[in-house]
Design an enzyme around this catalytic site. Sequence first.
Site, PDB file in Angstrom:
ATOM      1  N   GLU A  54       7.800 153.630  78.084  1.00 22.52           N
ATOM      2  CA  GLU A  54       9.123 153.158  78.478  1.00 22.52           C
ATOM      3  C   GLU A  54       9.076 152.077  79.553  1.00 22.52           C
ATOM      4  OE1 GLU A  54      11.968 153.488  77.221  1.00 22.52           O
ATOM      5  OE2 GLU A  54      11.781 155.183  75.874  1.00 22.52           O
ATOM      6  N   ASN A  65      20.301 146.128  77.340  1.00 24.19           N
ATOM      7  CA  ASN A  65      20.276 146.332  75.891  1.00 24.19           C
ATOM      8  C   ASN A  65      21.275 145.415  75.199  1.00 24.19           C
ATOM      9  OD1 ASN A  65      18.458 148.714  75.909  1.00 24.19           O
ATOM     10  ND2 ASN A  65      20.146 149.608  77.083  1.00 24.19           N
ATOM     11  N   ASP A  67      23.726 146.127  73.403  1.00 26.74           N
ATOM     12  CA  ASP A  67      25.113 146.593  73.459  1.00 26.74           C
ATOM     13  C   ASP A  67      25.738 146.454  74.854  1.00 26.74           C
ATOM     14  OD1 ASP A  67      23.936 148.589  74.953  1.00 26.74           O
ATOM     15  OD2 ASP A  67      24.544 150.237  73.648  1.00 26.74           O
ATOM     16  N   SER A  69      24.674 147.835  77.622  1.00 20.40           N
ATOM     17  CA  SER A  69      24.262 148.906  78.535  1.00 20.40           C
ATOM     18  C   SER A  69      22.903 148.537  79.137  1.00 20.40           C
ATOM     19  CB  SER A  69      24.168 150.238  77.792  1.00 20.40           C
ATOM     20  OG  SER A  69      23.116 150.213  76.849  1.00 20.40           O
ATOM     21  N   ASP A  71      19.044 150.106  80.821  1.00 20.01           N
ATOM     22  CA  ASP A  71      18.105 151.226  80.944  1.00 20.01           C
ATOM     23  C   ASP A  71      17.456 151.161  82.324  1.00 20.01           C
ATOM     24  OD1 ASP A  71      18.610 152.026  78.350  1.00 20.01           O
ATOM     25  OD2 ASP A  71      16.970 150.837  77.524  1.00 20.01           O
ATOM     26  N   ASN A  78      19.453 155.479  80.013  1.00 16.72           N
ATOM     27  CA  ASN A  78      20.517 154.573  79.576  1.00 16.72           C
ATOM     28  C   ASN A  78      21.864 154.811  80.268  1.00 16.72           C
ATOM     29  OD1 ASN A  78      22.842 154.094  77.298  1.00 16.72           O
ATOM     30  ND2 ASN A  78      21.261 152.519  77.284  1.00 16.72           N
TER      31      ASN A  78
END
Length: 148
Positions: A54, A65, A67, A69, A71, A78
């Site tokens: 990750e 991201n 969309d 959002s 992380d 998220n």
Amino acid sequence: MTGTLLMSLVSCLISISQASLINRCDLARVLRKEDLDGFEGYSLNDWLCLAFVESNFNISKVNENADGSFDYGIFQINSHYWCNDYRSHSENICHEDCQDLLSPNLLSTISCAKKIVSGAGGMKNWVAWRLHCAGRPLSYWMTGCFLG
Ligand SMILES: *[C@@H]1O[C@H](CO)[C@@H](O)[C@H](O)[C@H]1NC(C)=O
């Protein structure tokens, strides 16, 4: 003289850029102290593999991201579901400020990760864990780590 100055400047810059990275075995120690070894059936190997795929062990990693959002942190948690970043819609299931998931003491991010892994799907909630860690031999992640 100039060479020495240059060298100390270079090593200073290197240590600044790596301040956000945690050593693999140091991470294993913190995870064990916070009772993640065996938590919901996942070993320290799983958690180390997860942190590596990750974030490459980068405690302060933030990634946007498609969309909108974000992380956050070593487990790339998220903002749409788990923490509030005050800039995109969030369910904030962990009741955490996303910035707190970047703390060097890792306590908030571990507590949120426990909540995530306790839900349906367990560690499969992290796609990268499912793709790169699940069902593979993972014991080498703890190689050379003496947890004391
Ligand atoms: C860690 O992540 C932060 C934020 O994404 C980034 O600025 C930094 O360069 C990363 N550190 C390393 C050593 O990759």
